[in-house]
Design an enzyme around this catalytic site. Structure first.
Site, PDB file in Angstrom:
ATOM      1  N   TRP A 198      28.693  35.392  37.922  1.00  0.00           N
ATOM      2  CA  TRP A 198      28.091  36.504  38.660  1.00  0.00           C
ATOM      3  C   TRP A 198      29.131  37.445  39.249  1.00  0.00           C
ATOM      4  O   TRP A 198      28.798  38.536  39.676  1.00  0.00           O
ATOM      5  CB  TRP A 198      27.180  35.978  39.781  1.00  0.00           C
ATOM      6  CG  TRP A 198      27.848  34.940  40.651  1.00  0.00           C
ATOM      7  CD1 TRP A 198      27.703  33.585  40.550  1.00  0.00           C
ATOM      8  CD2 TRP A 198      28.776  35.168  41.719  1.00  0.00           C
ATOM      9  NE1 TRP A 198      28.495  32.948  41.497  1.00  0.00           N
ATOM     10  CE2 TRP A 198      29.155  33.902  42.227  1.00  0.00           C
ATOM     11  CE3 TRP A 198      29.334  36.311  42.306  1.00  0.00           C
ATOM     12  CZ2 TRP A 198      30.056  33.743  43.274  1.00  0.00           C
ATOM     13  CZ3 TRP A 198      30.242  36.156  43.352  1.00  0.00           C
ATOM     14  CH2 TRP A 198      30.597  34.885  43.823  1.00  0.00           C
ATOM     15  N   ASN A 199      30.407  37.030  39.334  1.00  0.00           N
ATOM     16  CA  ASN A 199      31.359  37.881  40.066  1.00  0.00           C
ATOM     17  C   ASN A 199      31.782  39.118  39.270  1.00  0.00           C
ATOM     18  O   ASN A 199      32.095  40.151  39.845  1.00  0.00           O
ATOM     19  CB  ASN A 199      32.575  37.067  40.551  1.00  0.00           C
ATOM     20  CG  ASN A 199      33.382  36.475  39.432  1.00  0.00           C
ATOM     21  OD1 ASN A 199      32.912  36.332  38.302  1.00  0.00           O
ATOM     22  ND2 ASN A 199      34.615  36.112  39.720  1.00  0.00           N
ATOM     23  N   LYS A 213      24.399  33.441  27.947  1.00  0.00           N
ATOM     24  CA  LYS A 213      23.586  33.106  29.130  1.00  0.00           C
ATOM     25  C   LYS A 213      24.318  33.686  30.334  1.00  0.00           C
ATOM     26  O   LYS A 213      25.349  33.164  30.776  1.00  0.00           O
ATOM     27  CB  LYS A 213      23.466  31.577  29.235  1.00  0.00           C
ATOM     28  CG  LYS A 213      23.256  31.025  30.637  1.00  0.00           C
ATOM     29  CD  LYS A 213      21.854  31.245  31.145  1.00  0.00           C
ATOM     30  CE  LYS A 213      21.633  30.605  32.510  1.00  0.00           C
ATOM     31  NZ  LYS A 213      22.266  31.342  33.624  1.00  0.00           N
ATOM     32  N   PRO A 214      23.813  34.826  30.883  1.00  0.00           N
ATOM     33  CA  PRO A 214      24.474  35.387  32.065  1.00  0.00           C
ATOM     34  C   PRO A 214      24.109  34.579  33.311  1.00  0.00           C
ATOM     35  O   PRO A 214      23.130  33.828  33.306  1.00  0.00           O
ATOM     36  CB  PRO A 214      23.894  36.804  32.163  1.00  0.00           C
ATOM     37  CG  PRO A 214      22.557  36.723  31.495  1.00  0.00           C
ATOM     38  CD  PRO A 214      22.639  35.608  30.467  1.00  0.00           C
ATOM     39  N   ALA A 215      24.866  34.761  34.369  1.00  0.00           N
ATOM     40  CA  ALA A 215      24.566  34.069  35.635  1.00  0.00           C
ATOM     41  C   ALA A 215      23.158  34.428  36.093  1.00  0.00           C
ATOM     42  O   ALA A 215      22.743  35.589  35.968  1.00  0.00           O
ATOM     43  CB  ALA A 215      25.580  34.492  36.690  1.00  0.00           C
ATOM     44  N   SER A 216      22.454  33.477  36.657  1.00  0.00           N
ATOM     45  CA  SER A 216      21.075  33.725  37.114  1.00  0.00           C
ATOM     46  C   SER A 216      21.041  34.749  38.249  1.00  0.00           C
ATOM     47  O   SER A 216      20.041  35.423  38.444  1.00  0.00           O
ATOM     48  CB  SER A 216      20.437  32.430  37.597  1.00  0.00           C
ATOM     49  OG  SER A 216      20.399  31.523  36.519  1.00  0.00           O
ATOM     50  N   GLY A 254      33.868  30.165  34.951  1.00  0.00           N
ATOM     51  CA  GLY A 254      33.199  29.637  36.139  1.00  0.00           C
ATOM     52  C   GLY A 254      34.058  28.565  36.786  1.00  0.00           C
ATOM     53  O   GLY A 254      35.285  28.543  36.605  1.00  0.00           O
ATOM     54  N   SER A 255      33.423  27.643  37.471  1.00  0.00           N
ATOM     55  CA  SER A 255      34.198  26.651  38.234  1.00  0.00           C
ATOM     56  C   SER A 255      34.799  25.574  37.322  1.00  0.00           C
ATOM     57  O   SER A 255      34.272  25.291  36.239  1.00  0.00           O
ATOM     58  CB  SER A 255      33.302  25.978  39.273  1.00  0.00           C
ATOM     59  OG  SER A 255      32.398  25.115  38.620  1.00  0.00           O
ATOM     60  N   GLU A 313      37.679  29.621  31.260  1.00  0.00           N
ATOM     61  CA  GLU A 313      38.429  30.330  32.312  1.00  0.00           C
ATOM     62  C   GLU A 313      37.857  29.828  33.629  1.00  0.00           C
ATOM     63  O   GLU A 313      36.732  30.145  33.990  1.00  0.00           O
ATOM     64  CB  GLU A 313      38.278  31.842  32.141  1.00  0.00           C
ATOM     65  CG  GLU A 313      39.297  32.612  32.954  1.00  0.00           C
ATOM     66  CD  GLU A 313      38.692  33.442  34.049  1.00  0.00           C
ATOM     67  OE1 GLU A 313      38.851  33.038  35.227  1.00  0.00           O
ATOM     68  OE2 GLU A 313      38.071  34.465  33.738  1.00  0.00           O
ATOM     69  N   LEU A 314      38.637  28.985  34.331  1.00  0.00           N
ATOM     70  CA  LEU A 314      38.077  28.204  35.437  1.00  0.00           C
ATOM     71  C   LEU A 314      38.684  28.628  36.784  1.00  0.00           C
ATOM     72  O   LEU A 314      39.176  29.737  36.907  1.00  0.00           O
ATOM     73  CB  LEU A 314      38.279  26.713  35.133  1.00  0.00           C
ATOM     74  CG  LEU A 314      37.759  26.287  33.748  1.00  0.00           C
ATOM     75  CD1 LEU A 314      38.083  24.834  33.448  1.00  0.00           C
ATOM     76  CD2 LEU A 314      36.261  26.552  33.619  1.00  0.00           C
ATOM     77  N   CYS A 321      38.480  35.029  40.423  1.00  0.00           N
ATOM     78  CA  CYS A 321      39.297  33.830  40.164  1.00  0.00           C
ATOM     79  C   CYS A 321      40.779  34.119  40.329  1.00  0.00           C
ATOM     80  O   CYS A 321      41.581  33.192  40.419  1.00  0.00           O
ATOM     81  CB  CYS A 321      39.060  33.329  38.737  1.00  0.00           C
ATOM     82  SG  CYS A 321      37.364  32.892  38.463  1.00  0.00           S
ATOM     83  N   GLU A 373      41.862  35.267  26.897  1.00  0.00           N
ATOM     84  CA  GLU A 373      40.899  36.325  26.584  1.00  0.00           C
ATOM     85  C   GLU A 373      41.619  37.661  26.641  1.00  0.00           C
ATOM     86  O   GLU A 373      42.523  37.856  27.449  1.00  0.00           O
ATOM     87  CB  GLU A 373      39.749  36.293  27.590  1.00  0.00           C
ATOM     88  CG  GLU A 373      38.949  34.997  27.512  1.00  0.00           C
ATOM     89  CD  GLU A 373      37.684  35.030  28.349  1.00  0.00           C
ATOM     90  OE1 GLU A 373      37.778  35.235  29.566  1.00  0.00           O
ATOM     91  OE2 GLU A 373      36.595  34.838  27.772  1.00  0.00           O
TER      92      GLU A 373
HETATM   93  C1  SIN Z   1      37.578  36.505  37.179  1.00  0.00           C
HETATM   94  O1  SIN Z   1      37.558  36.512  38.378  1.00  0.00           O
HETATM   95  O2  SIN Z   1      37.173  35.518  36.557  1.00  0.00           O
HETATM   96  C2  SIN Z   1      38.067  37.651  36.346  1.00  0.00           C
HETATM   97  C3  SIN Z   1      38.903  38.611  37.071  1.00  0.00           C
HETATM   98  C4  SIN Z   1      39.467  39.704  36.189  1.00  0.00           C
HETATM   99  O3  SIN Z   1      39.215  39.781  34.990  1.00  0.00           O
HETATM  100  O4  SIN Z   1      40.201  40.509  36.722  1.00  0.00           O
END
Ligand code: SIN
Length: 480
Positions: free
Chosen positions: A153-154, A177-180, A230-231, A252-253, A286, A459
């Site tokens: 979601w972020n 599947k996007p975040a709910s 996600g986490s 990507e955690l 993240c 990525e």
């Molecule tokens: C993320 O927080 O997972 C991605 C941040 C970014 O792409 O800059």
């Protein structure tokens, strides 16, 4: 703001080119005031299974579409995202809470992955490897097959395009599947994908129970690759669930990014860099600074300068142009930040500016605390909110040891004007990414990803498409 009036608004799932509703639904609400925005489908297990089967049928066609045609379609999609940048950003701010200026930036960032991979689509070069005189070793790069993505979601737009664009460029079909919490940005982007000419079944968006969809994606033999952001906890679970079908994974955690500010740093540049990396998306990224280590000779001056900037941040509705910090995604997120602040203060850190009282709803006051130590919770866990803890250090060796003393290894940042130090420290940091004299490192042309418990794979960049390709070794024998 009634976003349902925007031309890109959509609240149904995209499956095999059709807009699909469902008997059961999930509510989407605005983190600003928890008001109801709309409902999206809570798809059943059978509906998800069918979507995967449809995607597999589309896969057989898409892998044979010429790379320059895939490139052309992706380019159309990029153009459409940029044409609808403001409306997409408005939807994002309403469902996610981030300030509109940041949401507008995220749409451009999301589009940049589509643009980048529209170009890379034409460049999945194989190899010819020298061998014995009587044979040739050829390496073909081939689409891995049907892919699935589970996104957070972020970054409701960029984390989708960062996965979908390289998949499509490589000749893979994908089901997302996007975040709910934030499905509406994903569905709006999917609406533009249809307009761009992405054929039916090539890109699908499904909504529903995260646990169930995660189980179906990971167990399904038709899905050859899963990409997740996600986490670490959920990533590890998805990895275990994917083991029986031996899926390729990109994960990507979580992060626990250190910022190292040395005595030689340009102070204003370092303060701005910390503001950029700490308070982007209200600290909910993240790659956000989680621990700020400042060398002793500049410590007090740095804290004073940072205090002035933090005090000036404006909390408010993301749709207001003055806003720097919107609401956090939910109350649980606020509680975690409060826990980290309380723990630091209990264990002897001092409040410089920020949180004195609790606020209602999802609001969290940007907070700066100094004299933080390695035994505090914020040194160990990702805070994911607008809390900046400042630690003091004396030597380079000491700060490197403290920075690496974590299971995570996503982003890190260094501020120094000493060339030798920057090389030594960049090499010494056990992280997938190091920003030197900048707090902003995200770029479609760069390989984004982490080491240790922060994930697997990269990525973006020229490496991003390899995640969606398999190498096939072809031995051409008896050529004399
Ligand atoms: C993320 O927080 O997972 C991605 C941040 C970014 O792409 O800059």
């Amino acid at each position: 703001m009634d976003i349902s009036q925007l031309s890109v608004f959509e609240n149904r799932c995209l499956i095999n080119g059709k807009w699909v509703s469902s008997a059961e639904t999930l509510a989407v609400s605005n983190p600003l005031d928890q008001s109801h925005i709309t409902d999206v489908p809570l798809l059943s297990e059978d509906e998800i299974e069918q979507a995967i089967v449809d995607t597999d049928i589309a896969q057989k066609q898409w892998k044979n579409v010429a790379p320059n045609e895939r490139s052309r379609i992706l380019r159309n999609w990029f153009d459409l995202l940029m044409q609808h940048q403001d409306d997409l950003a408005t939807i994002m701010t309403v469902e996610q809470g981030k300030p509109l200026k940041e949401a507008i930036g995220e749409i451009a960032y999301a589009a940049s992955y589509i643009e980048w991979f529209s170009e890379e689509a034409k460049r999945s070069y194989g190899d010819i490897i020298p061998s014995a005189a009587s044979s040739e070793i050829l390496v073909f790069k081939e689409a891995i097959g049907v892919c699935a993505a589970i996104t957070p979601w972020n970054f409701p737009a960029a984390m989708i395009t960062r996965k979908v664009a390289p998949a499509l460029a490589a000749g893979c079909c994908i089901i997302v599947k996007p975040a709910s919490e934030t499905p509406l940005t994903a569905l709006a982007i999917a609406k533009l994908a249809v307009q761009a000419g992405i054929p039916s079944g090539v890109f699908n968006v499904v909504t529903g129970s995260s646990t169930k969809i995660g189980q179906i994606f990971t167990a399904h033999p038709l899905i050859k690759k899963l990409s997740f952001t996600g986490s670490t906890e959920i990533g590890a679970k998805l990895m275990a669930q994917s083991a029986p079908t031996v899926k390729k994974l990109s994960l990507e955690l979580g992060g626990n990014a250190p910022v190292l500010v040395f005595n030689s740093a340009q102070l204003d540049q370092a303060v701005q860099g910390v503001m950029d990396t700490k308070f982007r998306n209200a600290g909910q990224t993240c790659v956000c600074a989680n621990r700020i280590y400042v060398q002793s000779a500049i410590y007090e001056e740095f804290v004073e300068k940072l205090k002035v900037k933090v005090e000036a941040l404006k909390l408010g509705n993301g749709l207001d142009v003055e806003t720097d910090i919107g609401p956090l995604i939910n109350r649980k997120a606020v509680k975690k930040v409060e826990e980290h602040i309380a723990d630091a203060l209990d264990k002897g850190a001092s409040l410089v500016v920020g949180k004195a009282e609790n606020l209602e709803g999802n609001w969290c006051v940007p907070t700066l605390v100094k004299d933080v130590t390695q035994d505090m919770l914020c040194a160990k866990e990702e805070t994911f909110g607008p809390f900046a803890p400042i630690f003091k250090f004396e030597t380079e060796a000491e700060v490197l040891a403290m920075s690496n003393d974590t299971e995570f290894g996503l982003a890190s940042y260094v501020f120094t004007q000493d060339l030798n130090q920057f090389i030594r420290v960049a090499r010494g940091l056990e992280y997938g990414m190091v920003g030197i004299n900048t707090g902003l490192i995200s770029n479609a042309a760069a390989p984004f990803g982490g080491v240790k418990s922060s994930g697997i794979g990269r990525e973006g960049s020229k490496y991003g498409m390899d995640e969606y390709l398999e190498m096939k070794y072809v031995c051409l024998g008896n050529i004399n």
